[in-house]
Design a protein around this motif. Structure first.
Motif, short mmCIF file in Angstrom:
data_model
loop_
_atom_site.label_atom_id
_atom_site.label_comp_id
_atom_site.label_asym_id
_atom_site.label_seq_id
_atom_site.Cartn_x
_atom_site.Cartn_y
_atom_site.Cartn_z
N GLU A 5 1.77 7.56 -6.43
CA GLU A 5 0.73 8.47 -6.90
C GLU A 5 0.80 9.83 -6.19
OE1 GLU A 5 -1.24 7.99 -9.41
OE2 GLU A 5 -0.61 5.92 -9.73
N ILE A 23 0.82 -1.21 0.00
CA ILE A 23 0.00 0.00 0.00
C ILE A 23 0.86 1.27 0.00
CG2 ILE A 23 -1.74 1.30 1.28
CD1 ILE A 23 -2.79 -1.48 2.25
N MET A 38 0.69 3.96 -3.05
CA MET A 38 0.15 5.30 -2.87
C MET A 38 1.23 6.37 -3.06
SD MET A 38 -3.07 5.00 -2.52
CE MET A 38 -3.67 6.53 -1.82
N TYR A 79 -5.98 6.69 -5.19
CA TYR A 79 -6.47 5.38 -4.78
C TYR A 79 -7.01 4.62 -5.99
CZ TYR A 79 -8.90 1.79 -2.09
OH TYR A 79 -9.33 0.60 -1.59
N ALA A 80 -7.80 5.28 -6.81
CA ALA A 80 -8.39 4.64 -7.99
C ALA A 80 -7.31 4.20 -8.97
CB ALA A 80 -9.37 5.59 -8.67
N TRP A 113 -1.03 10.10 6.47
CA TRP A 113 -0.68 10.32 5.06
C TRP A 113 -0.82 11.81 4.74
CZ3 TRP A 113 0.59 6.09 1.97
CH2 TRP A 113 0.26 4.85 2.48
N PHE A 151 -6.59 12.19 -3.08
CA PHE A 151 -6.67 10.85 -2.49
C PHE A 151 -7.52 9.92 -3.34
CE2 PHE A 151 -9.08 7.77 -0.02
CZ PHE A 151 -8.04 7.00 0.46
N ARG A 152 -8.71 10.38 -3.72
CA ARG A 152 -9.62 9.54 -4.50
C ARG A 152 -8.98 9.10 -5.82
NH1 ARG A 152 -13.54 13.70 -2.98
NH2 ARG A 152 -14.76 12.89 -1.24
N ARG A 161 -8.50 -5.37 -1.37
CA ARG A 161 -9.62 -5.05 -0.47
C ARG A 161 -10.01 -6.29 0.33
NH1 ARG A 161 -10.74 -0.68 1.95
NH2 ARG A 161 -10.87 -2.03 3.71
N SER A 198 -4.15 3.55 -8.23
CA SER A 198 -3.37 2.49 -7.59
C SER A 198 -4.06 1.15 -7.69
CB SER A 198 -3.13 2.83 -6.11
OG SER A 198 -2.31 3.96 -6.00
N ILE A 199 -5.33 1.12 -7.38
CA ILE A 199 -6.10 -0.12 -7.45
C ILE A 199 -6.15 -0.61 -8.89
CG2 ILE A 199 -8.42 -1.12 -7.15
CD1 ILE A 199 -6.84 -0.64 -4.53
#
Length: 83
Positions: A16, A9, A13, A50-51, A38, A46-47, A64, A53-54
């Motif tokens: 990004e 993780i 992150m 995260y998107a 963080w 952040f949004r 998840r 990265s996933i």
């Protein structure tokens, strides 16, 4: 959980632009408490991070699912730095 946080993780992150400032584990209080701090530009940063990265994970990597299997309770708190 700490291994996943440190080796998956955090680098994901930070790639990004979301920087982990600290990670603490509890000595007293609820067992197995982990608090990460963080730094990011804003909620949209952040949004989006995260998107993205996933989206880079392989289809078989159920991040998840792993988190849900280890985390009994998750509290997300977003704050603005004042000084």
């Amino acid at each position: 959980m700490l291994n996943l946080l440190e080796h998956t993780i955090k680098p994901m992150m930070e790639g990004e632009g979301v920087k982990m400032l600290a990670c603490y584990t509890g000595v007293t209080g609820p067992r197995n408490t982990i608090i990460d701090i963080w730094e990011m530009d804003d909620m949209e940063h952040f949004r989006a991070a995260y998107a993205r990265s996933i989206g880079k994970l392989s289809p078989g990597d159920d991040l998840r699912g792993k988190l849900d299997s280890w985390v009994e309770k998750e509290i997300l708190t977003f704050m603005d730095r004042r000084f």
